[in-house]
Write an enzyme that holds these catalytic residues in place. Sequence first.
Site, PDB file in Angstrom:
ATOM      1  N   ASP A 110      -5.923  -2.495  -1.067  1.00  0.00           N
ATOM      2  CA  ASP A 110      -4.538  -2.941  -0.936  1.00  0.00           C
ATOM      3  C   ASP A 110      -4.469  -4.053   0.109  1.00  0.00           C
ATOM      4  O   ASP A 110      -4.800  -3.838   1.268  1.00  0.00           O
ATOM      5  CB  ASP A 110      -3.713  -1.713  -0.511  1.00  0.00           C
ATOM      6  CG  ASP A 110      -2.231  -2.037  -0.364  1.00  0.00           C
ATOM      7  OD1 ASP A 110      -1.802  -3.116  -0.779  1.00  0.00           O
ATOM      8  OD2 ASP A 110      -1.516  -1.174   0.188  1.00  0.00           O
ATOM      9  N   ASP A 112      -2.010  -6.148   2.030  1.00  0.00           N
ATOM     10  CA  ASP A 112      -0.586  -6.157   2.359  1.00  0.00           C
ATOM     11  C   ASP A 112      -0.164  -7.537   2.865  1.00  0.00           C
ATOM     12  O   ASP A 112      -0.894  -8.165   3.618  1.00  0.00           O
ATOM     13  CB  ASP A 112      -0.358  -5.105   3.453  1.00  0.00           C
ATOM     14  CG  ASP A 112       0.929  -4.349   3.234  1.00  0.00           C
ATOM     15  OD1 ASP A 112       1.583  -4.579   2.196  1.00  0.00           O
ATOM     16  OD2 ASP A 112       1.272  -3.531   4.103  1.00  0.00           O
ATOM     17  N   HIS A 146      -3.048  -5.547  -5.237  1.00  0.00           N
ATOM     18  CA  HIS A 146      -3.816  -4.326  -5.411  1.00  0.00           C
ATOM     19  C   HIS A 146      -5.052  -4.675  -6.238  1.00  0.00           C
ATOM     20  O   HIS A 146      -4.925  -5.098  -7.383  1.00  0.00           O
ATOM     21  CB  HIS A 146      -2.986  -3.257  -6.130  1.00  0.00           C
ATOM     22  CG  HIS A 146      -1.814  -2.772  -5.316  1.00  0.00           C
ATOM     23  ND1 HIS A 146      -0.725  -2.161  -5.873  1.00  0.00           N
ATOM     24  CD2 HIS A 146      -1.593  -2.814  -3.983  1.00  0.00           C
ATOM     25  CE1 HIS A 146       0.138  -1.832  -4.912  1.00  0.00           C
ATOM     26  NE2 HIS A 146      -0.361  -2.233  -3.755  1.00  0.00           N
ATOM     27  N   GLU A 167      -6.086  -2.098   3.241  1.00  0.00           N
ATOM     28  CA  GLU A 167      -6.222  -0.653   3.166  1.00  0.00           C
ATOM     29  C   GLU A 167      -7.022  -0.339   1.915  1.00  0.00           C
ATOM     30  O   GLU A 167      -6.829  -0.980   0.886  1.00  0.00           O
ATOM     31  CB  GLU A 167      -4.843   0.014   3.106  1.00  0.00           C
ATOM     32  CG  GLU A 167      -4.029  -0.255   4.352  1.00  0.00           C
ATOM     33  CD  GLU A 167      -2.631   0.362   4.308  1.00  0.00           C
ATOM     34  OE1 GLU A 167      -2.346   1.131   3.384  1.00  0.00           O
ATOM     35  OE2 GLU A 167      -1.857   0.046   5.215  1.00  0.00           O
TER      36      GLU A 167
END
Length: 200
Positions: A110, A112, A146, A167
């Site tokens: 992920d 962000d 993603h 992440e």
Amino acid sequence: MKTRRCEHCREHLGVRHAHNARFCSGRCRNAAYVERKRAADPLPVAMTRRRQWVRHTDRKVPLSVAGRRASLASSTDSSTWCTYKAADRSAVGAGLGFVLTGEDQLVCIDLDHALVDGELLPWAREIVEGLPATYVEVSPSGTGLHCWGYGCVGRGRKLRQGEKAVEVYDRGRYITVTRRPFEGAPSKLADLSKVIADLL
Ligand SMILES: [Zn+2]
């Protein structure tokens, strides 16, 4: 003389084809059908064939459509998950989510706040360009990416360095799915082990 062509391979259609034929052969008709389906749904089959789907509210609360009524879903309770077909057909909540279980090697990186006004920030560009051909999509907010694939990380990992926010998850969590591929990402999953090892 008017010439007609196969809509898939562009081969000329001849007298042996019906006057309203659109394809030269059944093979081209099938290929065109598969292409249309793929364009409408970019998700890799490795994800859609699994019964690990939920829906979510616009605040990302996971919702189950597994029962008769919508209720809260849990990323650790498989009885609250459903098939892709069921989740796709459901109008509950704001969108789709896929649950990572840690049992199937599926992993999601992920990124962000990677996109600003549709432009990928340099730190994220570096990561995305280092990925093998794998499915990457834009997050519901339009600012995150993603990156889906195979790998193993155990517990979720977070990495923050300045504006770099990464992440990695492979279990105990659901990830929103938008079906908005980033920059023509392919409908398949690649092994991301090396990328993850380099990141964390
Ligand atoms: Zn053809």
